[in-house]
Scaffold this motif. Structure first.
Motif, PDB file in Angstrom:
ATOM      1  N   HIS A   1      24.865  18.599 -35.742  1.00  0.00           N
ATOM      2  CA  HIS A   1      25.930  17.844 -35.083  1.00  0.00           C
ATOM      3  C   HIS A   1      27.083  17.612 -36.058  1.00  0.00           C
ATOM      4  CE1 HIS A   1      23.387  14.504 -36.747  1.00  0.00           C
ATOM      5  NE2 HIS A   1      24.552  14.214 -37.252  1.00  0.00           N
ATOM      6  N   VAL A   2      28.221  17.247 -35.476  1.00  0.00           N
ATOM      7  CA  VAL A   2      29.352  16.798 -36.286  1.00  0.00           C
ATOM      8  C   VAL A   2      29.376  15.291 -36.177  1.00  0.00           C
ATOM      9  CG1 VAL A   2      31.856  16.783 -36.536  1.00  0.00           C
ATOM     10  CG2 VAL A   2      30.716  18.842 -35.777  1.00  0.00           C
ATOM     11  N   GLU A   3      29.489  14.612 -37.307  1.00  0.00           N
ATOM     12  CA  GLU A   3      29.623  13.150 -37.259  1.00  0.00           C
ATOM     13  C   GLU A   3      31.056  12.779 -37.624  1.00  0.00           C
ATOM     14  OE1 GLU A   3      26.365  10.538 -38.456  1.00  0.00           O
ATOM     15  OE2 GLU A   3      27.790   9.523 -39.762  1.00  0.00           O
ATOM     16  N   ILE A   4      31.679  12.010 -36.757  1.00  0.00           N
ATOM     17  CA  ILE A   4      33.087  11.627 -36.967  1.00  0.00           C
ATOM     18  C   ILE A   4      33.127  10.117 -37.202  1.00  0.00           C
ATOM     19  CG2 ILE A   4      35.414  11.677 -36.000  1.00  0.00           C
ATOM     20  CD1 ILE A   4      34.355  13.794 -33.972  1.00  0.00           C
TER      21      ILE A   4
ATOM     22  N   ALA B   1      28.273  13.584 -26.543  1.00  0.00           N
ATOM     23  CA  ALA B   1      28.312  12.811 -27.785  1.00  0.00           C
ATOM     24  C   ALA B   1      27.472  11.549 -27.679  1.00  0.00           C
ATOM     25  CB  ALA B   1      29.757  12.431 -28.093  1.00  0.00           C
ATOM     26  N   SER B   2      27.134  11.022 -28.839  1.00  0.00           N
ATOM     27  CA  SER B   2      26.505   9.697 -28.889  1.00  0.00           C
ATOM     28  C   SER B   2      27.298   8.853 -29.883  1.00  0.00           C
ATOM     29  CB  SER B   2      25.047   9.802 -29.301  1.00  0.00           C
ATOM     30  OG  SER B   2      24.938  10.461 -30.523  1.00  0.00           O
TER      31      SER B   2
ATOM     32  N   VAL C   1      30.776   8.678 -34.341  1.00  0.00           N
ATOM     33  CA  VAL C   1      30.483   9.423 -33.112  1.00  0.00           C
ATOM     34  C   VAL C   1      29.796  10.705 -33.534  1.00  0.00           C
ATOM     35  CG1 VAL C   1      31.531  10.643 -31.168  1.00  0.00           C
ATOM     36  CG2 VAL C   1      32.477   8.464 -31.918  1.00  0.00           C
ATOM     37  N   ARG C   2      28.721  11.059 -32.852  1.00  0.00           N
ATOM     38  CA  ARG C   2      28.033  12.316 -33.176  1.00  0.00           C
ATOM     39  C   ARG C   2      28.164  13.279 -32.006  1.00  0.00           C
ATOM     40  NH1 ARG C   2      22.796   9.568 -35.827  1.00  0.00           N
ATOM     41  NH2 ARG C   2      23.732   9.183 -37.859  1.00  0.00           N
ATOM     42  N   VAL C   3      28.543  14.500 -32.339  1.00  0.00           N
ATOM     43  CA  VAL C   3      28.725  15.535 -31.315  1.00  0.00           C
ATOM     44  C   VAL C   3      27.793  16.697 -31.647  1.00  0.00           C
ATOM     45  CG1 VAL C   3      30.343  17.113 -30.213  1.00  0.00           C
ATOM     46  CG2 VAL C   3      31.149  14.884 -31.040  1.00  0.00           C
ATOM     47  N   PRO C   4      26.867  17.033 -30.730  1.00  0.00           N
ATOM     48  CA  PRO C   4      25.954  18.138 -31.020  1.00  0.00           C
ATOM     49  C   PRO C   4      26.670  19.481 -31.114  1.00  0.00           C
ATOM     50  CG  PRO C   4      25.570  17.258 -28.795  1.00  0.00           C
ATOM     51  CD  PRO C   4      26.620  16.413 -29.424  1.00  0.00           C
TER      52      PRO C   4
END
Ligand SMILES: Cc1cc2nc3c(=O)[nH]c(=O)nc-3n(C[C@H](O)[C@H](O)[C@H](O)COP(=O)(O)OP(=O)(O)OC[C@H]3O[C@@H](n4cnc5c(N)ncnc54)[C@H](O)[C@@H]3O)c2cc1C
Length: 219
Positions: free
Chosen positions: A5-8, A68-69, A104-107
């Motif tokens: 995932h990308v964590e923003i 996202a989560s 925010v985490r985006v797979p």
């Protein structure tokens, strides 16, 4: 090993997010240039956009479509909540007292067919009347993944789950798009207000899927 995932970080400004992601999430690349103006994006943060929990914020529909989560943090520790379960009512969220959005985490990988349609009265510095975010995967002419996030059609940002079901597993063709557009036009519970009528909002929803098909083309 590839990242899952990308964590923003929630305190990054939108201009920083644009620069640091460097094209890794094409759907956000589609949203950010339409978000207010450079002046606002230089100060506005993702945490603030999710913190307002506005039903017409631009990031929630896109982040919903990206599955996202949010990572919430408080003195008691951290928890991760799917964005789909974050909004509980008009400008209300699951955040407890003293709880902030940390990230925010985006797979990964993101779906390749991505688009953000923002319907607003002005090109810059205006809030959406309706916003539709698409994240689709089409393989061998079939829709293998369908996620659609909506803003401006309910008390909270929502996933267009009936539309997703109408697209998933179907051929990506005019017939599917025609049927899906009818379903999409019936999603949510749009209201008449000073920005747009409910009928206009519904019409824009239906039109959005046709526009995506026209612009993305048949696979
Ligand atoms: C001219 C103008 C144009 C705009 N255009 C758009 C637009 O096109 N699209 C759009 O979506 N919005 C738009 N907005 C609204 C606003 O800019 C965005 O919602 C922005 O993302 C808010 O971020 P901020 O960092 O300024 O938040 P702030 O204003 O500082 O905070 C907003 C709320 O979120 C809370 N908050 C802040 N950070 C966090 C956090 N990490 N965790 C939990 N809560 C937090 C704050 O306590 C506050 O209640 C516009 C605003 C203006 C003034």
């Amino acid at each position: 090993m590839r990242a899952e995932h990308v964590e923003i970080g929630a305190a990054l400004t939108l201009s920083e997010v644009e620069r640091l992601l460097a094209g890794r999430l094409p759907l956000l690349d589609a949203v950010l240039p339409q978000f207010a103006s450079r002046l606002i994006r230089n100060g506005a943060t993702i945490g603030g956009n999710l913190g307002t929990a506005s039903p017409i914020g631009d990031l929630p529909p896109a982040l919903l479509a990206l599955d996202a989560s949010v990572v919430l943090v408080s003195a008691a520790g951290e928890r991760e909540v799917p964005l789909d379960g974050y909004f509980t009512g008009y400008r209300r969220t699951v955040r407890g007292p003293g709880e902030l959005v940390r990230a925010v985490r985006v797979p990964l990988p993101p779906a390749p067919v991505a688009a953000f349609h923002k319907i607003a009265k002005r090109r810059f510095d205006d809030i959406s009347s309706v916003a539709v975010a698409f994240a689709l995967d089409v393989a061998d002419g079939m829709v293998t993944r369908a996620a659609v996030g909506l803003g401006g059609v309910a008390a909270t940002p929502v996933r267009a789950t009936a539309t997703e079901a109408a697209l998933l597993g179907r051929p990506w063709d005019e017939e599917t798009v025609r049927a899906g557009a009818e379903v999409l036009a019936g999603e949510g519970t749009p209201l008449d207000d000073h920005r747009a009528s409910a009928a206009y909002r519904r019409a824009m929803l239906g039109q959005s899927l046709r526009r995506l098909f026209h612009e993305a083309g048949a696979a």
